[in-house]
Scaffold this motif. Structure first.
Motif, short mmCIF file in Angstrom:
data_model
loop_
_atom_site.label_atom_id
_atom_site.label_comp_id
_atom_site.label_asym_id
_atom_site.label_seq_id
_atom_site.Cartn_x
_atom_site.Cartn_y
_atom_site.Cartn_z
N LEU A 125 -19.72 4.81 2.28
CA LEU A 125 -18.88 5.89 2.79
C LEU A 125 -19.32 7.21 2.20
CD1 LEU A 125 -15.36 4.25 2.43
CD2 LEU A 125 -16.32 5.09 4.56
N SER A 126 -19.09 8.29 2.92
CA SER A 126 -19.30 9.62 2.37
C SER A 126 -18.22 10.55 2.88
CB SER A 126 -20.69 10.16 2.75
OG SER A 126 -20.76 10.39 4.15
N GLY A 127 -18.02 11.65 2.18
CA GLY A 127 -17.05 12.64 2.60
C GLY A 127 -15.62 12.15 2.57
N TYR A 128 -15.27 11.39 1.54
CA TYR A 128 -13.92 10.84 1.47
C TYR A 128 -13.38 10.93 0.05
CZ TYR A 128 -15.69 6.61 -0.82
OH TYR A 128 -16.26 5.72 -1.70
N GLU A 129 -12.08 10.72 -0.04
CA GLU A 129 -11.40 10.65 -1.33
C GLU A 129 -10.68 9.32 -1.45
OE1 GLU A 129 -10.31 15.36 -1.99
OE2 GLU A 129 -8.86 14.06 -0.95
N VAL A 130 -10.50 8.88 -2.68
CA VAL A 130 -9.80 7.62 -2.98
C VAL A 130 -8.53 7.93 -3.74
CG1 VAL A 130 -9.95 5.41 -4.20
CG2 VAL A 130 -11.97 6.35 -3.07
N LEU A 131 -7.45 7.27 -3.38
CA LEU A 131 -6.19 7.45 -4.08
C LEU A 131 -6.20 6.64 -5.37
CD1 LEU A 131 -3.36 8.73 -3.92
CD2 LEU A 131 -2.58 6.63 -2.82
N GLY A 132 -6.07 7.33 -6.51
CA GLY A 132 -6.11 6.68 -7.81
C GLY A 132 -4.77 6.08 -8.21
N PRO A 133 -4.74 5.29 -9.27
CA PRO A 133 -3.50 4.66 -9.73
C PRO A 133 -2.45 5.67 -10.18
CG PRO A 133 -5.27 4.30 -11.31
CD PRO A 133 -5.90 4.87 -10.09
N ASP A 134 -2.89 6.90 -10.51
CA ASP A 134 -1.96 7.93 -10.92
C ASP A 134 -1.43 8.74 -9.74
OD1 ASP A 134 -4.28 9.20 -10.24
OD2 ASP A 134 -4.44 10.40 -12.08
N GLY A 135 -1.81 8.35 -8.53
CA GLY A 135 -1.35 9.06 -7.33
C GLY A 135 -2.18 10.27 -6.97
N ALA A 136 -3.27 10.52 -7.69
CA ALA A 136 -4.13 11.66 -7.40
C ALA A 136 -5.32 11.22 -6.55
CB ALA A 136 -4.63 12.30 -8.69
N TRP A 137 -5.75 12.09 -5.66
CA TRP A 137 -6.92 11.83 -4.82
C TRP A 137 -8.17 12.36 -5.51
CZ3 TRP A 137 -6.78 8.97 -0.43
CH2 TRP A 137 -5.51 8.75 0.15
N ARG A 138 -9.20 11.53 -5.54
CA ARG A 138 -10.47 11.90 -6.17
C ARG A 138 -11.62 11.56 -5.24
NH1 ARG A 138 -7.26 9.77 -10.24
NH2 ARG A 138 -6.87 11.21 -11.98
N PRO A 139 -12.74 12.29 -5.37
CA PRO A 139 -13.90 12.00 -4.51
C PRO A 139 -14.36 10.56 -4.65
CG PRO A 139 -14.19 14.09 -5.65
CD PRO A 139 -12.99 13.44 -6.26
N GLY A 140 -14.65 9.91 -3.54
CA GLY A 140 -15.20 8.56 -3.58
C GLY A 140 -16.65 8.58 -4.01
N ASN A 141 -17.06 7.47 -4.62
CA ASN A 141 -18.44 7.39 -5.11
C ASN A 141 -19.34 6.55 -4.20
OD1 ASN A 141 -17.63 4.78 -5.59
ND2 ASN A 141 -17.74 4.91 -7.83
N GLY A 142 -18.83 6.18 -3.04
CA GLY A 142 -19.63 5.41 -2.10
C GLY A 142 -19.52 3.92 -2.27
N MET A 143 -18.90 3.45 -3.37
CA MET A 143 -18.72 2.03 -3.60
C MET A 143 -17.36 1.61 -3.06
SD MET A 143 -21.55 1.27 -4.95
CE MET A 143 -21.21 -0.42 -5.43
N LEU A 144 -17.37 0.81 -2.02
CA LEU A 144 -16.15 0.41 -1.33
C LEU A 144 -15.53 -0.81 -1.99
CD1 LEU A 144 -17.65 0.81 2.21
CD2 LEU A 144 -16.17 2.42 1.03
N ARG A 145 -14.24 -0.74 -2.26
CA ARG A 145 -13.58 -1.84 -2.96
C ARG A 145 -12.29 -2.22 -2.25
NH1 ARG A 145 -15.51 1.68 -6.86
NH2 ARG A 145 -17.00 0.76 -8.32
N GLU A 146 -11.98 -3.49 -2.30
CA GLU A 146 -10.72 -3.96 -1.73
C GLU A 146 -9.55 -3.25 -2.40
OE1 GLU A 146 -10.24 -8.17 -1.73
OE2 GLU A 146 -12.28 -8.54 -1.02
N MET A 156 0.83 -1.19 0.00
CA MET A 156 0.00 0.00 0.00
C MET A 156 0.87 1.25 0.00
SD MET A 156 -3.08 -0.85 2.62
CE MET A 156 -4.22 -2.16 2.25
N ARG A 157 0.31 2.37 -0.44
CA ARG A 157 1.04 3.62 -0.45
C ARG A 157 1.16 4.19 0.95
NH1 ARG A 157 1.09 5.62 -5.84
NH2 ARG A 157 -0.33 4.47 -7.19
N GLN A 158 1.99 5.20 1.08
CA GLN A 158 2.20 5.83 2.38
C GLN A 158 0.88 6.38 2.92
OE1 GLN A 158 5.16 6.14 4.10
NE2 GLN A 158 3.81 6.83 5.73
N ALA A 159 0.63 6.14 4.19
CA ALA A 159 -0.58 6.64 4.81
C ALA A 159 -0.52 8.15 4.94
CB ALA A 159 -0.75 6.01 6.20
N ILE A 160 -1.68 8.80 4.86
CA ILE A 160 -1.79 10.23 5.06
C ILE A 160 -2.75 10.44 6.22
CG2 ILE A 160 -2.52 12.41 4.05
CD1 ILE A 160 -1.80 11.28 1.34
#
Length: 217
Positions: A185-206, A1-5
């Motif tokens: 989930l709400s009010g969160y961002e997901v770290l994308g494969p390009d290293g950018a954070w984007r708003p989550g869509n509520g669908m939780l994935r491993e 996993m990437r570095q925690a923030i």
């Protein structure tokens, strides 16, 4: 996993326009992530051998690690695992309705054969959260106690049927019998494969890393 923030994430139970007889009623309680920092989802909904049936609507979390971090070897002390001993927080105000605190922490990679240490909170009728695999002797709350959002209810451990330390979070509509329900989930961002954070869509994935959404400027 990437570095925690560092940061927190907010959880919200899934909302529906009109509940059918086979679905749980709409929920309004907003639930904060029950730990500090950024953690990753290592097991998702209705997956594997353990997140089915009773635990179909449950997630397993561990703290994010730098990419390439290898898991501790067999025989390593539990303290070598990033999750072990981390405080677990009440995600919202609630009533403690069930606890288990007689379990041991099993050695890593050894599957336990007891129910482990756990806490179940009731936030409103039909709205429960449960937290399992807690560290031995870390559960300090008792049935009938009231907790506030952010109170420490235990610490991450390796009790019950866990094989390595992690936090199991389940959402329930009933505890007698135990019945799980969907959540989002709400009010969160997901770290994308390009290293950018984007708003989550509520669908939780491993495999996802989550962080709280940044406030608007």
């Amino acid at each position: 996993m990437r570095q925690a923030i560092a940061g927190g994430v907010t959880l919200a139970l899934a909302l529906g326009a009109a509940a059918r007889a086979t679905e749980p009623p709409p929920q309004v309680t907003r639930l904060s992530l029950p730990f500090a920092g950024v953690w990753g989802i290592v097991q998702g909904f209705d997956s594997g051998d353990t997140h089915t049936g009773y635990a179909a609507w449950a997630l397993d979390f561990v703290p994010a690690q730098p990419r390439g971090t290898k898991p501790p070897p067999k025989g390593a002390p539990l303290s070598r695992f990033a999750c072990f001993g981390r405080p677990i927080l009440a995600p919202a105000d609630g009533l403690v309705v069930r606890v288990g605190r007689g379990g041991r922490d099993w050695p890593a990679y050894v599957k336990g054969n007891d129910e482990g240490n756990y806490v179940i909170l009731e936030h409103a009728p039909g709205e429960y959260t449960e937290f399992r695999h807690l560290e031995a002797r870390s559960v300090k709350v008792a049935p009938g106690a009231r907790v506030r959002r952010g109170d420490v209810i235990g610490r991450c451990g390796n009790s019950g049927n866990a094989t390595t330390p992690h936090l199991h979070v389940g959402f329930l509509s009933s505890i007698d019998p135990i019945t799980t329900r969907p959540m989002a989930l709400s009010g969160y961002e997901v770290l994308g494969p390009d290293g950018a954070w984007r708003p989550g869509n509520g669908m939780l994935r491993e495999g996802e890393l989550l962080r709280p959404a940044r406030p608007s400027p």
